[in-house]
Design a protein around this motif. Sequence first.
Motif, mmCIF file in Angstrom:
data_model
loop_
_atom_site.group_PDB
_atom_site.id
_atom_site.type_symbol
_atom_site.label_atom_id
_atom_site.label_comp_id
_atom_site.label_asym_id
_atom_site.label_seq_id
_atom_site.Cartn_x
_atom_site.Cartn_y
_atom_site.Cartn_z
ATOM 1 N N PHE A 1 -6.118 1.577 -8.734
ATOM 2 C CA PHE A 1 -5.694 2.988 -8.706
ATOM 3 C C PHE A 1 -6.729 3.800 -9.442
ATOM 4 N N ILE B 1 -7.082 6.879 -11.814
ATOM 5 C CA ILE B 1 -6.336 7.838 -12.628
ATOM 6 C C ILE B 1 -7.334 8.615 -13.471
ATOM 7 N N LEU C 1 -8.395 1.768 -12.317
ATOM 8 C CA LEU C 1 -7.482 0.844 -12.992
ATOM 9 C C LEU C 1 -7.129 -0.250 -11.998
ATOM 10 N N ALA D 1 -4.699 -2.843 -10.821
ATOM 11 C CA ALA D 1 -3.298 -3.204 -11.014
ATOM 12 C C ALA D 1 -3.090 -4.693 -10.716
ATOM 13 N N PRO E 1 5.036 -9.073 -17.087
ATOM 14 C CA PRO E 1 5.019 -7.968 -18.050
ATOM 15 C C PRO E 1 5.032 -6.624 -17.318
ATOM 16 N N SER E 2 5.571 -5.622 -17.957
ATOM 17 C CA SER E 2 5.676 -4.342 -17.258
ATOM 18 C C SER E 2 4.283 -3.753 -17.079
ATOM 19 N N GLY E 3 4.053 -3.147 -15.916
ATOM 20 C CA GLY E 3 2.751 -2.581 -15.598
ATOM 21 C C GLY E 3 1.786 -3.575 -14.985
ATOM 22 N N CYS E 4 2.265 -4.790 -14.638
ATOM 23 C CA CYS E 4 1.345 -5.814 -14.123
ATOM 24 C C CYS E 4 1.204 -5.729 -12.604
ATOM 25 N N GLY E 5 1.868 -4.761 -11.991
ATOM 26 C CA GLY E 5 1.634 -4.552 -10.567
ATOM 27 C C GLY E 5 2.729 -5.076 -9.653
ATOM 28 N N LYS E 6 3.928 -5.288 -10.180
ATOM 29 C CA LYS E 6 5.007 -5.840 -9.356
ATOM 30 C C LYS E 6 5.445 -4.837 -8.287
ATOM 31 N N THR E 7 5.660 -3.597 -8.707
ATOM 32 C CA THR E 7 6.056 -2.578 -7.746
ATOM 33 C C THR E 7 4.951 -2.356 -6.717
ATOM 34 N N THR E 8 3.717 -2.361 -7.211
ATOM 35 C CA THR E 8 2.568 -2.208 -6.316
ATOM 36 C C THR E 8 2.571 -3.299 -5.257
ATOM 37 N N ARG F 1 5.305 -2.636 -2.712
ATOM 38 C CA ARG F 1 4.939 -1.527 -1.805
ATOM 39 C C ARG F 1 3.919 -1.993 -0.771
ATOM 40 N N ARG G 1 -1.519 -7.065 -16.652
ATOM 41 C CA ARG G 1 -2.463 -6.383 -15.770
ATOM 42 C C ARG G 1 -3.904 -6.783 -16.084
#
Lengths: 257, 258
Positions: free
Chosen positions: B17, B19, B24, B26, B45-52, B55, B215
């Motif tokens: 990404f 920013i 960055l 992900a 861990p949060s922010g490690c790209g799971k949602t990415t 998607r 990440r």
Amino acid sequence: MRDAGRVRRWLRARAAGVAAVLPVLVAWEVVGRAGLLPAVPPPSRVAAAGVALAARGQLWQDGLRTLAALAAGFALAAACGLVLGVLMGRFRTVDAVCGLYVDLFQSTPAAAKVPVLVLLFGLGRASIVATVFLFAFFVITVNTYAGVRTASPRLIEMARSFGAGEAVLLRRVILPAALPMIFAGLRLGIGRAVNGAVLGEMLISIVGIGGLLMYYGGAFRADAVLALVLLIVAVAGVLMGAVGMLERRVVRWAGRG
Amino acid sequence: MGMNGTVIEVSEVSRHFRIAGHELTALFGLSFAVRRGEFVSIIGPSGCGKTTLLRMLAGLIEPHGGQIRVGGRPVRGPGRDRAVVFQDFALLPWETVLGNVAFPLEIQGLPRGEREERARRAIALVGLAGFEASYPYQLSGGMQQRVGLARALVVDPETLLMDEPFGALDAQTRHLLQDEVLALWQAHPKTVVMVTHDMEEAVYLSDRVLILTARPGRLAREVAVPLPRPRDESVRRSAAFAEAVEDVWSSLRTLVAA
Ligand SMILES: Nc1ncnc2c1ncn2[C@@H]1O[C@H](COP(=O)(O)OP(=O)(O)O)[C@@H](O)[C@H]1O
Ligand SMILES: [Mg+2]
């Protein structure tokens, strides 16, 4: 029976408004009768002048003329404002190209645009319709744009994930989300359109309600002028109320999301 | 492709990404596969790209490196073979439960009668019969996510993609919905990829738990859950369950140690 109930409820809801108006009317009547301010006739005389005006065909003819210009100009402004607002909200390039002009025009004093319109459209009807258009167009555009931008990216993504294209997205996600803002723009727009119609008739060609205002103003008939002003206020109020009613019908869900 | 063939193949996938001028990363070099009918959880861990990752599986964004194949074909945009359940429900506030659940079928262009009939069935499946005419704001969070679940099930997808589907719910509601998803999945097997941050939830529902690194996310480890199927609520109290959760936690604790 049900109508009577509705009227009673309507009256009760507006009791505070009526209570606020009454003392003003009484004070106005007292000041007017005392003759302290020659330019302020008492409301009873204003009412009488209004009745006299209404009794003559002139008012209706001029009123219809004003309403026609208002309707044409506002319809154009609403249609163009909605389309431009949606395009600006959805496409960055359109926003970049048009946004500057919209901001610029919106902040120009409206009366300063009238001479330009006369140059463009002459001293006839078209100029008055154009005045109405210009007065209402920008606020509708800006509000539609802002409304479109409020559409949640999460909902857009959800719709996309189920295969929605731009048309479905617009019709089923973006416009419904934008409706409250769009209606706020239309309500503001109608008030400005009434302004534009009367101002156009006063400044461009002395016709319609604006023309009557100029005529009675020149003749120092404060009672008739005030009667006309009240008529204009009433018409603007009714039109804004109509938009509000349409809004309540369409946006049942507003404020509950 | 048989019942146990590979449905999802993620090969060396990376995604960046931009920013504020910074690049960055992900996800970087992530690979794994999911078999047909398998329930896989992704934890990390949060922010490690799971949602990415989810998607990209849904076809909402593209990988910048590597490839994702679903059903043997590279993913190019959303498809009817996949449906997403969103963490924040993502319900249309101006639509009723029926309108929301029927929405994907409306997008597909089905006639009203058919889509409403199918929507009603999906609504009943998630236990919301009787609430068809309610609006989302009239429902609790748990009920809203049932609507989200029904909306995904109504298209009868081969693969269900869930992004922390119970993350926004309180503990009791989460428990209840986990039980229901388990029962639903056992009755109507589908391939499921679920992102979660809840280790017990991952173990309770999954055949396999994939643990991602911080990440940029890569596969750190995978844990096959040794609990027999069909499972039910009582599994939560078994020793094997506690052991499996401990196993996941021992991997995760080293990754989240800040
Ligand atoms: N659309 C985006 N634009 C910019 N950065 C993003 C975007 N989506 C995710 N990121 C960044 O990528 C990283 C991974 O995000 P995400 O996939 O949401 O993580 P997770 O779901 O594992 O918590 C985060 O650092 C996040 O800030
Ligand atoms: Mg996430």
